[in-house]
Design a protein around this motif. Structure first.
Motif, PDB file in Angstrom:
ATOM      1  N   ALA A 277       8.102  10.077 -13.375  1.00 26.37           N
ATOM      2  CA  ALA A 277       6.571   9.761 -13.768  1.00 26.37           C
ATOM      3  C   ALA A 277       6.327   9.127 -12.938  1.00 26.37           C
ATOM      4  CB  ALA A 277       5.863  10.404 -14.918  1.00 26.37           C
ATOM      5  N   GLY A 278       7.011   7.771 -13.125  1.00 25.45           N
ATOM      6  CA  GLY A 278       6.581   6.562 -12.545  1.00 25.45           C
ATOM      7  C   GLY A 278       6.734   6.381 -11.068  1.00 25.45           C
ATOM      8  N   TYR A 279       7.929   6.751 -10.881  1.00 22.66           N
ATOM      9  CA  TYR A 279       8.554   6.838  -9.273  1.00 22.66           C
ATOM     10  C   TYR A 279       6.998   7.746  -8.603  1.00 22.66           C
ATOM     11  CZ  TYR A 279      10.956   8.327  -4.840  1.00 22.66           C
ATOM     12  OH  TYR A 279      11.791   8.765  -3.140  1.00 22.66           O
ATOM     13  N   MET A 280       7.214   8.997  -9.086  1.00 21.16           N
ATOM     14  CA  MET A 280       5.494   9.901  -8.719  1.00 21.16           C
ATOM     15  C   MET A 280       4.435   9.023  -8.487  1.00 21.16           C
ATOM     16  SD  MET A 280       7.269  13.115  -8.157  1.00 21.16           S
ATOM     17  CE  MET A 280       6.957  14.704  -9.177  1.00 21.16           C
ATOM     18  N   SER A 281       4.490   7.763  -9.374  1.00 18.54           N
ATOM     19  CA  SER A 281       3.455   7.590  -9.599  1.00 18.54           C
ATOM     20  C   SER A 281       3.157   7.008  -8.016  1.00 18.54           C
ATOM     21  CB  SER A 281       3.585   6.931 -10.612  1.00 18.54           C
ATOM     22  OG  SER A 281       2.096   5.551 -10.817  1.00 18.54           O
ATOM     23  N   ILE A 282       4.547   5.534  -8.027  1.00 21.87           N
ATOM     24  CA  ILE A 282       3.948   4.439  -6.811  1.00 21.87           C
ATOM     25  C   ILE A 282       4.032   5.206  -5.152  1.00 21.87           C
ATOM     26  CG2 ILE A 282       5.306   2.772  -5.928  1.00 21.87           C
ATOM     27  CD1 ILE A 282       6.794   2.153  -8.927  1.00 21.87           C
ATOM     28  N   LYS A 283       4.767   6.680  -5.326  1.00 16.65           N
ATOM     29  CA  LYS A 283       4.375   6.848  -3.924  1.00 16.65           C
ATOM     30  C   LYS A 283       3.146   7.618  -3.535  1.00 16.65           C
ATOM     31  CE  LYS A 283       7.651  10.843  -1.652  1.00 16.65           C
ATOM     32  NZ  LYS A 283       8.085  11.976  -1.925  1.00 16.65           N
ATOM     33  N   LYS A 284       2.424   8.310  -4.898  1.00 15.91           N
ATOM     34  CA  LYS A 284       1.318   8.147  -4.787  1.00 15.91           C
ATOM     35  C   LYS A 284       0.704   7.327  -4.246  1.00 15.91           C
ATOM     36  CE  LYS A 284      -2.552  11.226  -6.956  1.00 15.91           C
ATOM     37  NZ  LYS A 284      -3.062  10.534  -7.814  1.00 15.91           N
ATOM     38  N   THR A 285       0.473   6.339  -5.293  1.00 16.57           N
ATOM     39  CA  THR A 285      -0.994   5.000  -4.954  1.00 16.57           C
ATOM     40  C   THR A 285       0.011   4.731  -3.619  1.00 16.57           C
ATOM     41  OG1 THR A 285      -0.004   4.431  -6.870  1.00 16.57           O
ATOM     42  CG2 THR A 285      -1.116   2.395  -5.761  1.00 16.57           C
ATOM     43  N   LEU A 286       1.352   4.146  -3.426  1.00 17.82           N
ATOM     44  CA  LEU A 286       1.545   3.686  -1.989  1.00 17.82           C
ATOM     45  C   LEU A 286       0.572   4.549  -0.556  1.00 17.82           C
ATOM     46  CD1 LEU A 286       4.713   2.119  -2.583  1.00 17.82           C
ATOM     47  CD2 LEU A 286       2.038   1.187  -2.600  1.00 17.82           C
ATOM     48  N   LYS A 287       1.440   5.983  -0.930  1.00 21.78           N
ATOM     49  CA  LYS A 287       0.931   6.838   0.021  1.00 21.78           C
ATOM     50  C   LYS A 287      -0.869   6.973   0.493  1.00 21.78           C
ATOM     51  CE  LYS A 287       1.473  11.521   1.498  1.00 21.78           C
ATOM     52  NZ  LYS A 287       2.120  13.161   1.429  1.00 21.78           N
ATOM     53  N   GLU A 288      -1.301   6.515  -0.997  1.00 26.10           N
ATOM     54  CA  GLU A 288      -2.947   6.369  -0.624  1.00 26.10           C
ATOM     55  C   GLU A 288      -3.539   5.972  -0.570  1.00 26.10           C
ATOM     56  OE1 GLU A 288      -4.347   7.527  -3.927  1.00 26.10           O
ATOM     57  OE2 GLU A 288      -3.999   9.646  -4.179  1.00 26.10           O
ATOM     58  N   ASN A 289      -3.060   4.168  -0.318  1.00 28.09           N
ATOM     59  CA  ASN A 289      -3.222   2.975  -0.432  1.00 28.09           C
ATOM     60  C   ASN A 289      -1.539   2.061   0.197  1.00 28.09           C
ATOM     61  OD1 ASN A 289      -5.630   3.225  -0.901  1.00 28.09           O
ATOM     62  ND2 ASN A 289      -5.206   3.821  -2.630  1.00 28.09           N
ATOM     63  N   PRO A 290      -1.276   2.158   1.546  1.00 28.06           N
ATOM     64  CA  PRO A 290      -0.230   1.585   1.716  1.00 28.06           C
ATOM     65  C   PRO A 290      -0.351  -0.267   1.541  1.00 28.06           C
ATOM     66  CG  PRO A 290      -0.826   3.066   3.087  1.00 28.06           C
ATOM     67  CD  PRO A 290      -2.110   2.476   2.508  1.00 28.06           C
ATOM     68  N   LYS A 291      -1.450  -0.629   1.631  1.00 24.18           N
ATOM     69  CA  LYS A 291      -2.053  -2.097   1.208  1.00 24.18           C
ATOM     70  C   LYS A 291      -1.033  -2.995  -0.113  1.00 24.18           C
ATOM     71  CE  LYS A 291      -5.547  -4.160   3.015  1.00 24.18           C
ATOM     72  NZ  LYS A 291      -6.645  -4.249   3.626  1.00 24.18           N
ATOM     73  N   THR A 292      -1.557  -1.892  -0.915  1.00 21.42           N
ATOM     74  CA  THR A 292      -1.173  -2.538  -1.981  1.00 21.42           C
ATOM     75  C   THR A 292       0.304  -2.453  -2.954  1.00 21.42           C
ATOM     76  OG1 THR A 292      -1.441   0.349  -2.889  1.00 21.42           O
ATOM     77  CG2 THR A 292      -3.022  -0.674  -3.170  1.00 21.42           C
ATOM     78  N   ILE A 293       1.053  -2.420  -1.600  1.00 20.24           N
ATOM     79  CA  ILE A 293       2.099  -2.306  -1.950  1.00 20.24           C
ATOM     80  C   ILE A 293       2.289  -3.808  -2.116  1.00 20.24           C
ATOM     81  CG2 ILE A 293       3.274  -3.083   0.285  1.00 20.24           C
ATOM     82  CD1 ILE A 293       5.722  -1.269  -0.317  1.00 20.24           C
TER      83      ILE A 293
END
Lengths: 254, 114
Positions: A57-73
């Motif tokens: 779930a964590g991996y998916m969550s990070i992937k989703k967040t970064l896809k939506e907002n790449p800058k938040t990396i």
């Protein structure tokens, strides 16, 4: 291996604990991570298996967040780095022993609890392999306490504080501090499950472990809360676009 | 100095005080390596000395315990990595904010004049 040293250390700990009890102090002992080889095989595997869905779930969550907002990396890297720093600082506590913080609160508040599990595992692996601190066999249990249970509590408290409109920084402080403390409670529970006391079972054993961990950790939890507030203030000042992307500022009460 | 700066400095000072006070109050305490000590309670509860069934792979590899100084080296490396990343990113944020604020400030002063 250095068994002589180990026995000597153990004897020393036993003596210190006895002296401490006499003087009304809690024993000189506290443990952030469960040591390598200290959980029976069944428990090691079970905790590991429990962690797997959270990690996915964590991996998916990070992937989703970064896809939506790449800058938040950048903020993600910062949250990870924060865990690195805080979990490496051993701090003296009022009980006369040292312990360290978890640092998982920041990530949980910014990215949600599951995302932190990934950051936590990285740190725990680093410490288990290079520092002989925690361990590979106890990785599952340690991941559950530090990178899953603690962050979930942090996140829950943060959301709760938001709902009841407490000052945002107070909310951050409470969330990070209580999450840190809860990590230790889970560690105590895990050890108690594995080592129930003969007379009182798991509960009696849990009380024993808690009595050892909690007093040491309380001041550190307060420090962790303070530091998390400081870094959040820093981010609020300089990283508003990213915080907006993450929804941290949205609907917040300041 | 802005109110935010004062808060931050105040909080940091408070954190340092909480961390250092035990050192001065408990002058004879050991402040020993904490994480290993959980084993003491395990022995106390089980009544026998517990033999870990697995030793850390690094200790197996070097056939002994990691020397204290080397352990502190690794801890410092860990801190260093973390601080490095935080400082780098924070530095970028600060500079970005500075650049963003410059034209805004100019606009603001113009507007104020009008």
């Amino acid at each position: 291996m250095n068994t002589s040293l180990n026995t000597r250390e153990k004897r020393f700990i036993a003596v210190a604990a006895a002296i401490a009890l006499v003087f009304g102090f809690t024993p000189v002992a506290s443990a952030m991570h469960i040591m390598e080889g200290y959980l029976p095989v069944g428990f090691s595997v079970a905790w590991g298996v429990i962690c797997i869905p959270f990690l996915i779930a964590g991996y998916m969550s990070i992937k989703k967040t970064l896809k939506e907002n790449p800058k938040t990396i950048t903020l993600l890297a910062m949250a990870g780095a924060y865990v690195f720093v805080l979990s490496s600082l051993k701090i003296p506590s009022v009980t006369g022993s040292c312990s360290h913080m978890t640092g998982t609160g920041l990530g949980a508040i910014l990215f949600g609890p599951t995302a932190v599990s990934i950051l936590g595992v990285i740190v725990l692996l680093f410490q288990a392999i290079l520092l002989a601190h925690g361990g590979l066999t106890t990785l599952g249990a340690n991941t559950f306490s530090m990178a899953i249970a603690g962050p979930f509590v942090t996140f829950g408290i943060f959301i709760l504080c938001k709902k009841i409109k407490i000052n945002k920084h107070v909310g951050v402080f409470l969330a990070a501090a209580i999450g840190d403390l809860f990590t230790y409670c889970v560690t105590a529970f895990q050890l108690a499950m594995a080592y129930p006391s003969e007379s009182g079972g798991v509960a009696a054993s849990m009380v024993k472990f808690l009595a050892v961990f909690a007093p040491t950790q309380i001041p550190l939890a307060i420090i962790e809360g303070i530091l998390t507030v400081v870094i959040i203030i820093g981010l609020e000042t300089y990283a508003q676009p990213e915080l907006n992307d993450l929804g941290y500022l949205a609907g917040g009460v300041k | 100095m802005t109110a935010t700066k004062k808060t931050v400095i105040g909080l940091l000072v408070l954190a340092v005080i909480i961390a250092l006070v035990p050192l001065f109050i408990l002058q004879n305490a050991e402040f020993g390596g904490s994480d290993d000590a959980g084993s003491g309670v395990v022995s106390e509860i089980t009544g026998t000395e517990y033999e870990p069934w697995f030793t850390p792979i690094f200790e197996t590899a070097i056939n002994g315990e990691i020397p204290g100084e080397v352990e502190s080296l690794f801890f410092c490396v860990q801190t260093g990595i973390g601080v490095g990343i935080i400082a780098f990113i924070m530095g970028r944020f600060v500079e970005r904010k500075k650049k963003e604020d410059e034209p805004n400030k100019a606009d603001g002063s113009k507007r104020a004049k009008k």
